[in-house]
Design an enzyme around this catalytic site. Structure first.
Site: not given
Length: 222
Positions: A43, A142, A112
């Site tokens: 990522r 997050k 997701s």
């Protein structure tokens, strides 16, 4: 259970932290793989195309050396270009059915699904090999993410028959109940890569999977 190169989709799923120099990232991922991480997701949303390609290729070589699988976060073109083992898509990061067609049958596709079981059902119908639910706990990555219930893993195993991944604020201390509820993969960033000894932390997760496997009745496996 879906498989990656003959390996069941189960185990520690190391999500790479962003903003690290490549040599530092490789050292930490190598340590996680030494400790038993089975899957790595690359990522790097803020990096240039050149940096992302360099990082993906370096990580793929590292994963190959350890017999692990590399998935790319939210970038189908990059996954195809470097020959990664798969792709993971968020809700706004591409069409799952189109990605499934482009990847072919030999590569993994994850989705997701947050706290939404019907999203998971649709993802499986579109060709996802596994679905991810979370955040399971408050997450520094997050912090505003919606919280998901562990019951989603139990329901996924019973109704969708694909592996389910837990993500969001997971630590060695809070992971066991997620495995008991039916999670097959534990996606971890901070608790793994910020640990004083990354290899030892990965090994601690591996022990949790081994303990859970001993506790599972045969009928509960996919």
């Amino acid at each position: 259970m879906a498989e990656a190169g003959g390996r069941a989709l189960r185990g520690l799923y190391a999500i790479t932290p962003e903003c690290l120099a490549l040599n530092v990232l490789l050292d930490r991922v190598r340590a996680a793989l030494c400790g038993g991480a089975a899957f790595v997701q690359y990522r790097d949303k803020g990096g240039s195309a050149v940096r992302r390609a360099e990082g993906a290729r370096a990580l793929l070589g590292l994963c190959r050396a350890f017999g692990a699988s590399l998935l790319i976060n939210d970038d189908l073109a990059l996954a195809l270009a470097v020959g990664a083992d798969g792709l993971h898509l968020g809700s706004a990061d591409g069409d799952l059915a189109a990605a499934r067609q482009a990847l072919g049958a030999g590569r993994l596709l994850g989705a997701s699904c947050y706290d939404d079981f019907e999203r998971a059902r649709a993802a499986v119908a579109a060709g996802a090999d596994y679905v991810a639910f979370g955040a399971m706990h408050p997450s520094s990555t997050k912090p505003l993410a919606v919280r998901a219930s562990p019951s989603l893993f139990t329901r996924c195993r019973a109704e969708l028959h694909v592996p389910a991944c837990a993500i969001g604020g997971i630590t060695v201390e809070n992971a066991a109940p997620l495995l008991a509820a039916g999670a097959d993969l534990l996606a971890v960033i901070s608790d793994l890569f910020e640990a004083p000894d990354v290899a030892s932390r990965a090994a601690a997760y591996q022990r949790l999977f081994e303990e859970n496997a001993r506790d599972l009745p045969k009928s509960a496996t996919l």
